[in-house]
Design an enzyme around this catalytic site. Structure first.
Site, PDB file in Angstrom:
ATOM      1  N   HIS A  40     -25.463  -1.675 -17.280  1.00  0.00           N
ATOM      2  CA  HIS A  40     -25.355   0.269 -18.160  1.00  0.00           C
ATOM      3  C   HIS A  40     -26.032   0.681 -17.844  1.00  0.00           C
ATOM      4  CE1 HIS A  40     -22.362   2.698 -20.342  1.00  0.00           C
ATOM      5  NE2 HIS A  40     -22.048   2.436 -19.229  1.00  0.00           N
ATOM      6  N   GLU A  64     -20.809   3.564 -10.928  1.00  0.00           N
ATOM      7  CA  GLU A  64     -20.658   5.010 -13.160  1.00  0.00           C
ATOM      8  C   GLU A  64     -21.613   6.402 -12.289  1.00  0.00           C
ATOM      9  OE1 GLU A  64     -18.737   2.738 -16.165  1.00  0.00           O
ATOM     10  OE2 GLU A  64     -20.699   2.280 -16.172  1.00  0.00           O
TER      11      GLU A  64
HETATM   12  C1  PEP Z   1     -18.640   3.841 -19.492  1.00  0.00           C
HETATM   13  O1  PEP Z   1     -19.412   3.948 -20.623  1.00  0.00           O
HETATM   14  O2  PEP Z   1     -18.809   1.998 -18.555  1.00  0.00           O
HETATM   15  C2  PEP Z   1     -17.516   4.575 -19.294  1.00  0.00           C
HETATM   16  C3  PEP Z   1     -16.709   4.636 -18.233  1.00  0.00           C
HETATM   17  O3  PEP Z   1     -17.276   5.314 -20.308  1.00  0.00           O
HETATM   18  P1  PEP Z   1     -15.960   6.434 -19.658  1.00  0.00           P
HETATM   19  O4  PEP Z   1     -14.916   6.022 -19.683  1.00  0.00           O
HETATM   20  O5  PEP Z   1     -15.884   6.780 -21.810  1.00  0.00           O
HETATM   21  O6  PEP Z   1     -16.884   7.533 -19.319  1.00  0.00           O
END
Ligand code: PEP
Length: 258
Positions: A96, A168
């Site tokens: 992450h 992400e």
């Molecule tokens: C994350 O941190 O993995 C994430 C997807 O957070 P958010 O949905 O709050 O952007």
């Protein structure tokens, strides 16, 4: 066979005992619906067991937010793959961006974690994405490629069926300092990157592996924008932070896939 979409809650360092009780008392979706998707809850380590009993054998799964890269030993404060497996954890988030940035986790470390998780039959949810500067300078694909190559080093193609890739973009994560306005990526732009990830996997492994791999999106997903992501051909589900903390919002996200 059509893949079941993954909808994964990353609760980060949030939700205590009372919050969890409240969450599950408001979580009213029927098993018949839950069976159409793959729901995974990733609480803090200390509440994994508690969430396991709140799930109570319903069709939802447990995940952890991290794992250590060695099997056991003198690693004060760390949690091992075998301990997670004992708790019934079938999934674990690795790489992450918060761990990469705050704890200096490199792709080499992430690679070790992936190998160890697989050894213990835990599915690693491998997060990767570019930061704002990298996006603005047109380096998104290059960054993704480098991270993928190093973090998937010496994996065999059959093991790719046992991992999930989570794209992400760091600038789109709701709590990221790079994202003061809670902006998500657009579903269309995320789809382009997902397609690119699948192509890379095809080049690194083979076509079949690329097709069957689950690639999910994370970054400010909420009940208002979920339908766009749910419609994209290469987006096999979502990793949700902020909007997963309330049962009502999280259920609305799940309903977009039913
Ligand atoms: C994350 O941190 O993995 C994430 C997807 O957070 P958010 O949905 O709050 O952007």
């Amino acid at each position: 066979m059509k893949k079941k979409p993954f909808i994964i809650a990353n609760w980060k360092m949030n939700l205590g005992s009372t919050d969890l009780q409240r969450f599950f008392s408001h979580f009213t979706l029927a098993d018949e619906d839950l069976n159409k998707v793959q729901i995974i809850f990733c609480p803090s380590f200390v509440f994994i067991e508690r969430v396991g009993s709140l799930i109570n054998n319903r069709p939802m799964f447990l995940g952890a937010q991290n794992i250590f890269w060695e099997e056991k030993g003198a690693y004060t404060g760390e949690v091992s793959a075998s301990q997670l497996s004992d708790l019934g954890c079938r999934y674990v988030i690795v790489g992450h961006s918060e761990r990469r940035n705050l704890f200096n986790e490199s792709d080499e470390i992430i690679n070790k974690k992936i190998h160890l998780a697989l050894e213990y039959k835990i599915v690693p949810i491998v997060c990767l994405g570019e930061n704002y500067q990298e996006k603005e300078s047109g380096r998104t694909k290059k960054v993704i490629e480098q991270k993928l190559i190093t973090s998937l080093e010496s994996l065999r193609s059959f093991e790719l069926n046992k991992i999930i890739i989570a794209y992400e973009p760091i600038w789109a994560i709701s709590t990221s300092p790079e994202n003061p306005g809670n902006m998500s990526d657009s579903p269309e732009e995320a789809q382009v990157v997902h397609k690119f990830i699948r192509k890379l996997i095809g080049d690194m492994f083979d076509e079949h592996t690329a097709k069957s791999l689950s690639v999910i999106y994370g970054g400010s997903v909420n009940p208002e924008n979920i339908s766009g992501f749910a419609q994209m051909g290469d987006i096999d589900g979502v990793l949700v932070g902020g909007a997963s903390k309330e049962a009502d919002k999280f259920q609305k996200i799940i309903k977009a896939y039913l």
